[in-house]
Write an enzyme that holds these catalytic residues in place. Structure first.
Site, PDB file in Angstrom:
ATOM      1  N   THR A 284       1.858  -4.459   4.165  1.00 48.56           N
ATOM      2  CA  THR A 284       1.761  -4.817   5.588  1.00 48.56           C
ATOM      3  C   THR A 284       1.221  -6.222   5.833  1.00 48.56           C
ATOM      4  OG1 THR A 284      -0.412  -3.801   5.790  1.00 48.56           O
ATOM      5  CG2 THR A 284       1.486  -2.416   6.318  1.00 48.56           C
ATOM      6  N   ASP A 285       0.533  -6.798   4.828  1.00 55.20           N
ATOM      7  CA  ASP A 285      -0.108  -8.106   5.071  1.00 55.20           C
ATOM      8  C   ASP A 285       0.899  -9.196   5.438  1.00 55.20           C
ATOM      9  OD1 ASP A 285      -2.509  -6.914   4.487  1.00 55.20           O
ATOM     10  OD2 ASP A 285      -2.784  -7.879   2.533  1.00 55.20           O
TER      11      ASP A 285
ATOM     12  N   THR B 210       0.824  -1.220   0.000  1.00 57.49           N
ATOM     13  CA  THR B 210       0.000   0.000   0.000  1.00 57.49           C
ATOM     14  C   THR B 210       0.855   1.267   0.000  1.00 57.49           C
ATOM     15  OG1 THR B 210      -1.785  -1.159   1.092  1.00 57.49           O
ATOM     16  CG2 THR B 210      -1.788   1.211   1.355  1.00 57.49           C
TER      17      THR B 210
ATOM     18  N   SER C 249       1.828  -7.305  -0.978  1.00 61.34           N
ATOM     19  CA  SER C 249       2.555  -8.298  -0.178  1.00 61.34           C
ATOM     20  C   SER C 249       1.887  -9.675  -0.119  1.00 61.34           C
ATOM     21  CB  SER C 249       2.888  -7.767   1.213  1.00 61.34           C
ATOM     22  OG  SER C 249       1.784  -7.772   2.052  1.00 61.34           O
TER      23      SER C 249
HETATM   24  N1  ASP Z   1      -2.742  -5.499   1.078  1.00 61.25           N
HETATM   25  C1  ASP Z   1      -1.648  -4.577   1.256  1.00 61.25           C
HETATM   26  C2  ASP Z   1      -0.334  -5.325   1.090  1.00 61.25           C
HETATM   27  O1  ASP Z   1       0.104  -5.978   1.981  1.00 61.25           O
HETATM   28  C3  ASP Z   1      -1.737  -3.972   2.589  1.00 61.25           C
HETATM   29  C4  ASP Z   1      -0.675  -2.968   2.892  1.00 61.25           C
HETATM   30  O2  ASP Z   1       0.346  -2.852   2.279  1.00 61.25           O
HETATM   31  O3  ASP Z   1      -0.885  -2.244   3.879  1.00 61.25           O
HETATM   32  O4  ASP Z   1       0.241  -5.243   0.065  1.00 61.25           O
END
Ligand code: ASP
Length: 323
Positions: free
Chosen positions: A88-89, A12, A55
């Site tokens: 973050t995932d 993200t 991710s």
């Molecule tokens: N779905 C996103 C990812 O992990 C969430 C994020 O980056 O906060 O790529």
């Protein structure tokens, strides 16, 4: 002046929101590239886009490629630290992999964002700047891989994503952050326990992760046995117990020489071989299941993937999960 390399991998923090549809996705290029450098004058910044992917698309192969890249860059460039931006995932898995793989005293920081770059209250640039300040601080040396988000500094080993959307999502349940950042400073307030490191050359094993539940039977374990399987991690109940119908299929897996590592589905505490009833921790330990010392399921899986590149022998594997 300290020299920091920022390696972007996607997530993200590298995405934009479409203001008409509300969809968030990766576009061309990285919206924050060169922006951190423009905002931190006291640090010399180099940047590189290694991947540009969400991710959930990250695999152990990507993690190894990233680990090798950091290793190479630290060896050939006069860098003082490295910052990695990541979705973050699965951030905690990549951070923990790097913590196991890299053998460096230099600060390695992983950061990300919960809101994409053009959303109101976007946290990406702030986290990137803060992460870079941590990587450039003398105190961050010798602390392994750190996760810096939302003004907190966490160890790769203990941090986990706790909320689907809140910017304060990264927490270290039971242990807390090891430091905080303020507008001017970086403060560490906890010492680290010992870390282990695994300089592996490849990461090719099949390790599955299964969560236990009330009334679970052996169906999942029997299905796993019919597919390639080099190791298994189970998020067991409570202190490390399983429903009785899972025991026989697990014994069959162990009899094939496939190591099984146990963690708890509780988000705090450590598994122990206390209960002696059928499926209880004492019986599971006697059957040869390895008890992990406080890791989450996804992190125990990363550790088993890495450890299996060194040995398949359960007596050598077991002590690796003691810390
Ligand atoms: N779905 C996103 C990812 O992990 C969430 C994020 O980056 O906060 O790529």
């Amino acid at each position: 002046m300290k020299k920091i390399l920022i390696i972007h991998t996607g997530g993200t923090i590298s995405m934009k929101e479409n203001k008409e549809t509300g969809e968030v996705d990766t576009g061309d290029g990285h919206p924050l590239q060169k922006i951190a450098a423009a905002n931190i004058e006291s640090v010399q910044i180099e940047e590189e886009i290694l991947f540009h992917i969400p991710s959930p698309h990250i695999t152990p192969d990507h993690m190894l490629t990233l680990g090798r890249k950091i290793h190479e860059q630290l060896a050939k460039n006069e860098l003082d630290g490295v910052v990695i931006t990541h979705g973050t995932d699965t951030l905690e898995e990549t951070a923990y992999f790097l913590d196991l793989f890299l053998q460096t005293r230099k600060p390695i920081v992983v950061t990300g964002a919960m809101r994409s770059s053009n959303e109101i209250g976007a946290d990406g640039l702030y986290n990137l700047i803060t992460g870079t300040r941590v990587a450039a601080s003398d105190e961050a040396q010798d602390k392994g891989v750190l996760v810096v988000m939302n003004d907190e500094i966490h160890t790769a080993k203990n941090v986990t994503k706790t909320s689907t959307s809140n910017v304060a999502t990264f927490q270290s349940p039971q242990y807390g952050p090891i430091g905080i950042t303020t507008k001017r400073d970086v403060f560490f307030h906890h010492k680290l326990s010992n870390r282990d490191s695994y300089p592996i050359q490849q990461i090719n094993k099949h390790v599955s992760l299964v969560k236990a539940y009330a009334g679970m039977d052996g169906t999942i374990f029997k299905a796993l046995m019919n597919n390639p399987l080099d190791g298994l991690v189970i998020e067991a109940l409570g202190q490390g117990n399983l429903p009785p119908d899972t025991v026989q299929p697990l014994k069959e897996i162990l009899a094939q020489g496939i190591p099984v590592v146990l963690v708890s589905r509780c988000y705090q505490g450590i598994v122990q071989d206390t209960y002696a009833y059928e499926g209880g921790g004492r019986k599971l330990r006697e059957a040869g299941i390895i008890f992990a010392n406080g890791l989450t399921g996804p992190k125990a899986r990363i550790k088993l993937l890495v450890a299996l590149e060194m040995t398949k022998n359960p007596t050598e594997l077991a002590p690796m999960f003691d810390y």
